[in-house]
Enzyme design. Structure first.
Site, PDB file in Angstrom:
ATOM      1  N   LYS A  73     -92.330  -7.612 -18.501  1.00  9.90           N
ATOM      2  CA  LYS A  73     -90.550  -7.683 -18.510  1.00  9.90           C
ATOM      3  C   LYS A  73     -89.826  -8.008 -20.139  1.00  9.90           C
ATOM      4  O   LYS A  73     -89.311  -6.521 -20.346  1.00  9.90           O
ATOM      5  CB  LYS A  73     -90.067  -9.075 -17.886  1.00  9.90           C
ATOM      6  CG  LYS A  73     -88.204  -8.152 -18.109  1.00  9.90           C
ATOM      7  CD  LYS A  73     -87.889  -9.248 -16.670  1.00  9.90           C
ATOM      8  CE  LYS A  73     -88.611 -10.494 -16.261  1.00  9.90           C
ATOM      9  NZ  LYS A  73     -87.932 -11.998 -17.279  1.00  9.90           N
ATOM     10  N   THR A  75     -92.279  -7.536 -22.598  1.00 15.28           N
ATOM     11  CA  THR A  75     -92.005  -6.247 -24.106  1.00 15.28           C
ATOM     12  C   THR A  75     -91.862  -4.895 -22.863  1.00 15.28           C
ATOM     13  O   THR A  75     -91.121  -4.133 -24.734  1.00 15.28           O
ATOM     14  CB  THR A  75     -93.683  -6.672 -23.361  1.00 15.28           C
ATOM     15  OG1 THR A  75     -94.316  -7.597 -23.369  1.00 15.28           O
ATOM     16  CG2 THR A  75     -94.687  -5.175 -23.582  1.00 15.28           C
ATOM     17  N   ARG A  96     -83.490 -14.398 -24.627  1.00 17.89           N
ATOM     18  CA  ARG A  96     -83.506 -15.301 -24.754  1.00 17.89           C
ATOM     19  C   ARG A  96     -84.749 -16.189 -25.974  1.00 17.89           C
ATOM     20  O   ARG A  96     -85.830 -15.487 -26.682  1.00 17.89           O
ATOM     21  CB  ARG A  96     -84.490 -16.089 -23.514  1.00 17.89           C
ATOM     22  CG  ARG A  96     -83.051 -15.967 -22.135  1.00 17.89           C
ATOM     23  CD  ARG A  96     -83.782 -16.556 -21.108  1.00 17.89           C
ATOM     24  NE  ARG A  96     -84.815 -16.496 -20.564  1.00 17.89           N
ATOM     25  CZ  ARG A  96     -85.653 -16.905 -19.865  1.00 17.89           C
ATOM     26  NH1 ARG A  96     -85.189 -17.481 -19.481  1.00 17.89           N
ATOM     27  NH2 ARG A  96     -86.736 -16.320 -18.573  1.00 17.89           N
ATOM     28  N   LYS A 107     -97.787 -20.714 -19.897  1.00 11.84           N
ATOM     29  CA  LYS A 107     -97.078 -19.091 -20.031  1.00 11.84           C
ATOM     30  C   LYS A 107     -97.347 -18.619 -21.978  1.00 11.84           C
ATOM     31  O   LYS A 107     -97.900 -17.803 -22.107  1.00 11.84           O
ATOM     32  CB  LYS A 107     -95.442 -19.064 -20.321  1.00 11.84           C
ATOM     33  CG  LYS A 107     -95.220 -17.588 -20.081  1.00 11.84           C
ATOM     34  CD  LYS A 107     -93.638 -17.678 -20.182  1.00 11.84           C
ATOM     35  CE  LYS A 107     -93.025 -16.959 -20.287  1.00 11.84           C
ATOM     36  NZ  LYS A 107     -91.521 -16.529 -20.115  1.00 11.84           N
ATOM     37  N   ALA A 275     -84.943 -20.416 -15.796  1.00 13.37           N
ATOM     38  CA  ALA A 275     -84.346 -19.393 -14.694  1.00 13.37           C
ATOM     39  C   ALA A 275     -84.531 -19.754 -13.573  1.00 13.37           C
ATOM     40  O   ALA A 275     -84.043 -18.996 -13.063  1.00 13.37           O
ATOM     41  CB  ALA A 275     -85.171 -18.308 -14.912  1.00 13.37           C
ATOM     42  N   PHE A 303     -87.529 -14.192 -14.675  1.00  9.76           N
ATOM     43  CA  PHE A 303     -88.361 -13.822 -13.135  1.00  9.76           C
ATOM     44  C   PHE A 303     -87.751 -12.240 -12.618  1.00  9.76           C
ATOM     45  O   PHE A 303     -87.291 -11.173 -13.171  1.00  9.76           O
ATOM     46  CB  PHE A 303     -88.354 -14.916 -12.490  1.00  9.76           C
ATOM     47  CG  PHE A 303     -88.812 -16.725 -12.945  1.00  9.76           C
ATOM     48  CD1 PHE A 303     -89.836 -16.472 -14.203  1.00  9.76           C
ATOM     49  CD2 PHE A 303     -87.559 -17.744 -12.488  1.00  9.76           C
ATOM     50  CE1 PHE A 303     -90.050 -17.595 -14.626  1.00  9.76           C
ATOM     51  CE2 PHE A 303     -88.217 -18.631 -13.584  1.00  9.76           C
ATOM     52  CZ  PHE A 303     -89.852 -19.070 -14.447  1.00  9.76           C
ATOM     53  N   PHE A 384    -101.393   0.476 -17.082  1.00  7.82           N
ATOM     54  CA  PHE A 384    -102.873  -0.461 -17.733  1.00  7.82           C
ATOM     55  C   PHE A 384    -104.163   0.944 -17.258  1.00  7.82           C
ATOM     56  O   PHE A 384    -103.971   1.900 -16.316  1.00  7.82           O
ATOM     57  CB  PHE A 384    -103.110  -1.025 -16.245  1.00  7.82           C
ATOM     58  CG  PHE A 384    -102.495  -3.062 -17.272  1.00  7.82           C
ATOM     59  CD1 PHE A 384    -102.851  -3.635 -17.400  1.00  7.82           C
ATOM     60  CD2 PHE A 384    -100.928  -2.798 -17.088  1.00  7.82           C
ATOM     61  CE1 PHE A 384    -102.670  -4.839 -17.566  1.00  7.82           C
ATOM     62  CE2 PHE A 384    -100.378  -4.170 -16.799  1.00  7.82           C
ATOM     63  CZ  PHE A 384    -101.525  -4.859 -17.775  1.00  7.82           C
ATOM     64  N   TRP A 412     -96.590  -1.219 -24.945  1.00  7.19           N
ATOM     65  CA  TRP A 412     -98.069  -2.575 -25.088  1.00  7.19           C
ATOM     66  C   TRP A 412     -98.399  -1.640 -26.067  1.00  7.19           C
ATOM     67  O   TRP A 412     -98.721  -2.254 -27.040  1.00  7.19           O
ATOM     68  CB  TRP A 412     -98.399  -3.088 -23.793  1.00  7.19           C
ATOM     69  CG  TRP A 412     -98.858  -4.082 -24.620  1.00  7.19           C
ATOM     70  CD1 TRP A 412     -98.938  -5.403 -24.797  1.00  7.19           C
ATOM     71  CD2 TRP A 412    -100.289  -4.368 -24.440  1.00  7.19           C
ATOM     72  NE1 TRP A 412     -99.942  -6.374 -24.567  1.00  7.19           N
ATOM     73  CE2 TRP A 412    -100.423  -5.710 -24.294  1.00  7.19           C
ATOM     74  CE3 TRP A 412    -101.446  -3.210 -24.678  1.00  7.19           C
ATOM     75  CZ2 TRP A 412    -102.565  -5.827 -25.429  1.00  7.19           C
ATOM     76  CZ3 TRP A 412    -103.081  -3.380 -24.764  1.00  7.19           C
ATOM     77  CH2 TRP A 412    -103.586  -4.578 -25.763  1.00  7.19           C
TER      78      TRP A 412
END
Length: 558
Positions: A73, A75, A96, A107, A275, A303, A384, A412
């Site tokens: 998200k 990215t 954030r 994470k 969140a 999230f 991907f 990405w």
């Protein structure tokens, strides 16, 4: 040849002087406080200046429920901002700040990934400009003044059993969840049970991120309820005369932090409430400042759309008079297959049956945005290498049935160039007419507001309230808090309150086990499931991989 890590990509980048980035926003050196060459704070008083001739478009990035397969998200948020900049649009991304707890826990960092990052990523992920330390200090000053008041005679009549304010530290430390302090006899305080939360779960953080200016922040802090008397009268930070000193600690932290993406798009990275326990969005001041200086602002909410986007709209947009012009819902084929029951090590194999089974999770989030909130949306699929054409075609077909387009995103690997398709769809959507609707009206009773979120957003049959919760709801309504918005504290992993129910569960009820008021932030928190306000570290924390060499070069951060 292997892929470069996020930190390797970030460290190889040629960053622009932050004064040059500020210049893109027509800001001079007089408008900013420099924190080295690549970071600055921007004076929030600039918001008082007249803005003429244009209205910025606000683009919200949300996602499906997070999975171990990853969604990307942040990215995507950064990558689409760079794509808009490449298309000649004056763009700012608003994010954030990462918490040290998750950075050293499971994470890792939260500054994007690959060629869609905000930099300097090491600074952003670690101490940055000290905002979280200031918030922790303000929180703990209030705790110290509360216990000091009790120690010196307790003139306010605080009931030691009804103290609601806890200390904080910005670290995952389960050992501190429940403690006894004030031990050691007279002169060392009054012994009582206590505990720590992580800094991002502090109500000071939530109030900080919803404040419009320093005066508003001081008032919000003053309204924070820290305890109750023996006859259930709330005691606030203002009662303890703590709010002025707390605001003084936060006066510089309240200025938004200006950094840049790898491609030189200006970025505000500011604030970071949890969140699932709070509202999960960057500060109102940073969002408004971005909209003040740019034509397109891309921001994200924590999230999935069941938590972050719902709170962004029902809490932040309400309080700050904002309205998203378009919403991006991020997903991956891998994550959808995981929702369809595929184990993590089999996600690279084509599996149309599992994908079809997992797709309803995405479709529910799309429905929340387009049918509940009535906002235009696009689904961004982070592509991907092993995603097959058949899998991508299935996602596109199912979304098309709901009237929503799918755009492939390769930010990405390619940065802004890989977000062109998505950016062009966003530019189309922001010109559509839309009228934002909320999921509930503020004047509804507290229980009915919670039921509206559970049934409309989560797809629940209804809500079960424990007897103690119903009693607390009655008390809060009698105290005058009935018109506040609701902040649901729920697992991020499922639309339900059970993290193991993946996909789009049906036939379930949400159980609210506790309810409390965050009077400073200005919302009611409804706690479901086993939401933690102080996480713990995993067996092998990310911290074990992080190191620094003799030149001060950090490694292992991702």
């Amino acid at each position: 040849m292997g892929f470069k890590s996020d930190i390797e990509i970030a460290q190889e980048a040629q960053l622009k002087d932050i004064r040059e980035i500020a210049g893109k926003l027509d800001l001079t050196e007089e408008n900013i406080d420099l924190y080295g060459r690549y970071k600055a704070k921007v004076d929030y008083n600039l918001l008082k200046e007249e803005k003429t001739g244009r209205k910025a478009k606000l683009i919200l990035v949300s996602a499906i429920n997070p999975t171990p397969a990853g969604e990307g998200k942040t990215t995507t948020t950064i990558g689409v901002s760079d794509a808009l900049s490449r298309l000649g649009k004056k763009t700012i991304v608003a994010l954030r700040e990462p918490s040290l707890g998750p950075v050293f826990g499971v994470k890792g960092g939260a500054a994007g990934g690959g060629y869609a990052q905000v930099v300097p990523m090491e600074d952003i992920n670690l101490h940055f400009t000290g905002d979280f330390h200031a918030i922790g200090a303000a929180n703990n000053l209030l705790a110290a003044m509360l216990d000091n008041h009790i120690n010196h005679g307790n003139q306010l009549g605080i009931d030691n059993r009804k103290i609601t304010w806890r200390r904080v530290v910005d670290m995952n430390d389960r050992q501190l969840r429940n403690i006894v302090n004030g031990m050691g006899g007279k002169g060392n305080g009054v012994a009582r049970e206590d505990g720590f939360d992580i800094t991002v779960a502090s109500e000071v953080m939530a109030a900080f991120c919803l404040a419009n200016n320093i005066v508003d922040l001081k008032e919000r802090i003053g309204n924070i309820i820290v305890a109750y008397t023996r006859d259930d009268r709330p005691i606030t930070a203002k009662d303890l005369n703590a709010h002025g000193a707390m605001a003084a600690l936060l006066k510089d932290a309240l200025k938004p932090n200006l950094v840049q993406t790898l491609e030189g798009t200006p970025a505000f990275v500011h604030g970071g409430p949890f969140a699932n326990i709070a509202h999960g969005c960057n500060s109102v001041i940073a969002t408004k400042m971005a909209m003040h200086f740019a034509d397109y602002v891309v921001t994200e909410a924590g999230f999935g759309a069941d938590l972050g986007a719902e709170k962004f709209i029902d809490i932040k947009c309400r309080k700050a008079d904002l309205k998203p012009d378009a919403v991006i819902i991020v997903a991956t084929v891998r994550a959808l297959k995981y929702n369809g029951g595929v184990v993590k090590d089999k996600l690279n194999e084509e599996n149309l049956e599992a994908l079809e089974k997992g797709l309803p999770n995405l479709l529910k989030h799309v429905e929340n945005i387009t049918k509940v909130f009535k906002l235009p949306a696009v689904v961004a699929i982070n592509r991907f290498p092993l995603d097959t054409e058949a899998e991508l075609a299935l996602v596109k077909r199912k979304c098309k049935e709901l009237g929503v387009n799918v755009a492939l995103s390769e930010v990405w690997a390619k940065g802004g160039e890989g977000g062109q398709e998505l950016a062009k769809e966003v530019l189309r959507l922001v010109e559509e007419e839309s009228k934002l609707e909320y999921s509930y009206a503020l004047n509804m009773p507290i229980a009915e507001k919670i039921e509206a979120i559970a049934t409309k957003i989560y797809g629940a049959n209804g809500v079960d309230f424990t007897p103690a919760t119903l009693k607390e709801i009655d008390k809060l309504e009698k105290l005058g808090f009935g018109d506040l918005p609701i902040c649901m504290a729920k697992t991020q992993y499922s639309l339900s309150d059970n993290p193991n129910l993946l996909g789009r569960p049906e036939g379930f009820n949400i159980t609210v086990r506790q309810i409390k008021v965050s009077a400073g932030a200005g919302f009611i928190v409804a706690l479901t499931g086993e939401v933690m306000t102080m996480p713990g570290l995993p067996k092998v924390p990310s911290a074990e991989r992080i190191d620094v060499d003799e030149k001060g070069r950090i490694s292992g951060l991702f």
